[in-house]
Scaffold this active site. Structure first.
Site, short mmCIF file in Angstrom:
data_model
loop_
_atom_site.label_atom_id
_atom_site.label_comp_id
_atom_site.label_asym_id
_atom_site.label_seq_id
_atom_site.Cartn_x
_atom_site.Cartn_y
_atom_site.Cartn_z
N THR A 174 -5.53 9.64 -2.99
CA THR A 174 -5.50 9.44 -1.56
C THR A 174 -4.68 10.79 -1.07
O THR A 174 -4.86 11.22 0.00
CB THR A 174 -4.73 8.11 -1.46
OG1 THR A 174 -5.59 7.18 -1.95
CG2 THR A 174 -4.47 7.98 0.17
N GLU A 192 0.88 -1.41 -0.10
CA GLU A 192 -0.14 0.11 -0.07
C GLU A 192 0.90 1.50 0.11
O GLU A 192 0.36 2.23 -0.64
CB GLU A 192 -0.95 -0.15 1.35
CG GLU A 192 -2.28 -0.84 1.29
CD GLU A 192 -3.18 0.27 0.53
OE1 GLU A 192 -4.04 0.81 1.14
OE2 GLU A 192 -3.04 0.34 -0.62
#
Length: 291
Positions: free
Chosen positions: A168, A120
């Site tokens: 993000t 991630e």
């Protein structure tokens, strides 16, 4: 060769910023893995043209390196990148679970969470567990510095993904650095309510606990039509509505009987603003599955 199906996820759930997450029954990534002398990656499916196949720039490449498990990895994306549905986490989770079994590394599902989080970090810049934890373990997860707690919940949800992009990194930039004491008290109360609802499989408590006055209002400004879509979903029967992860997906908790009406209301409201969208009538489900 192993095939792993890893589910999309919804993180934060309003009151649980960087802590709460749930696995969704749909959509999902499907990842095929076979042993190799070096790691190679092929990507197909939703948004695959935007996903690098260089192992040093792909989430699964970081996972393979962390597990010392080189493989040929084929990723069929069912979870669109930059959707707020844990796209990179689903691929990382599938790789972690699959490579662990393929190479018989012996890690538990909980031990695989920080390994998948390294993948991630390739995309988001930080290693967060709130998406990879539910994608690996399933259900509702609470990720803290001391580890991950998991609850097998089954709450009906509607996830509405508009055809806009919220990165993000952009979503993190707008998060307030400070909060008032009354906001903190309210957030703790809502998070406790949501957690109780998950233990009881109670959509009403889960929806009530989604309310957040700190992070969600700041991120809502990045999603055209969010407030209107939220109100439409609540009017159609949703027990609670918030932003899924960094967005732009808007997620609603509800009773089974109200899913169709809520999905239609959310789609119609985005449509009224000229925004195409897709709605998933789904629920909290299981984690990554090996075939």
């Amino acid at each position: 060769m192993l095939t792993v199906r890893a589910p999309a996820t919804s993180a934060n759930l309003g009151s649980g910023f960087d802590v709460f997450g749930v696995a969704l029954e749909r959509p999902a990534d499907v990842v095929r893995l076979s042993k190799a002398d070096r790691t190679t990656i092929d990507v197909t499916g939703a948004g695959s043209q935007f996903i690098p196949e260089d192992p040093e720039k792909n989430t699964v490449g970081a996972v393979a390196e962390a597990l010392e498990a080189p493989a040929h990895i084929e990723i069929d994306k069912g979870v669109r990148p930059a959707s707020g549905l844990g796209s990179s986490a689903a691929s990382a989770a599938a790789a972690a679970v699959g490579l662990n079994e393929l190479y018989d590394r012996g890690y538990t599902r909980e031990e695989l969470v920080p390994i998948a989080a390294k993948g991630e970090a390739v995309v988001s810049g930080d290693a967060h567990d709130d998406n990879v934890a539910p994608s690996i373990m399933g259900g509702f997860t609470i990720a803290t510095a001391s580890g991950v707690r998991q609850v097998d919940a089954s709450i009906p949800l509607v996830a509405c993904l508009p055809d806009i992009v919220v990165s993000t990194r952009d979503a993190r930039r707008v998060v307030p650095e400070n909060a008032r004491v009354d906001q903190l008290v309210e957030t703790v109360g809502n998070a406790a309510t949501l957690t109780t609802g998950m233990h009881r499989d109670d959509p009403g408590l889960v929806g009530e606990g989604m309310h957040d006055t700190v992070v969600t209002p700041a991120r809502a400004k990045l999603i055209d039509g969010y407030e209107s879509v939220r109100e439409a979903a609540l009017d159609a029967g949703a027990t609670g509505v918030t932003i899924s992860g960094a967005g732009p997906t808007v997620i609603a908790a509800c009773e089974d009987a109200d899913q169709r009406a809520i999905a239609s209301a959310m789609l119609d409201t985005f449509g009224d603003r000229g925004i195409d969208a897709r709605a998933y009538q789904t629920r909290i489900g299981r984690g990554a599955k090996v075939f």
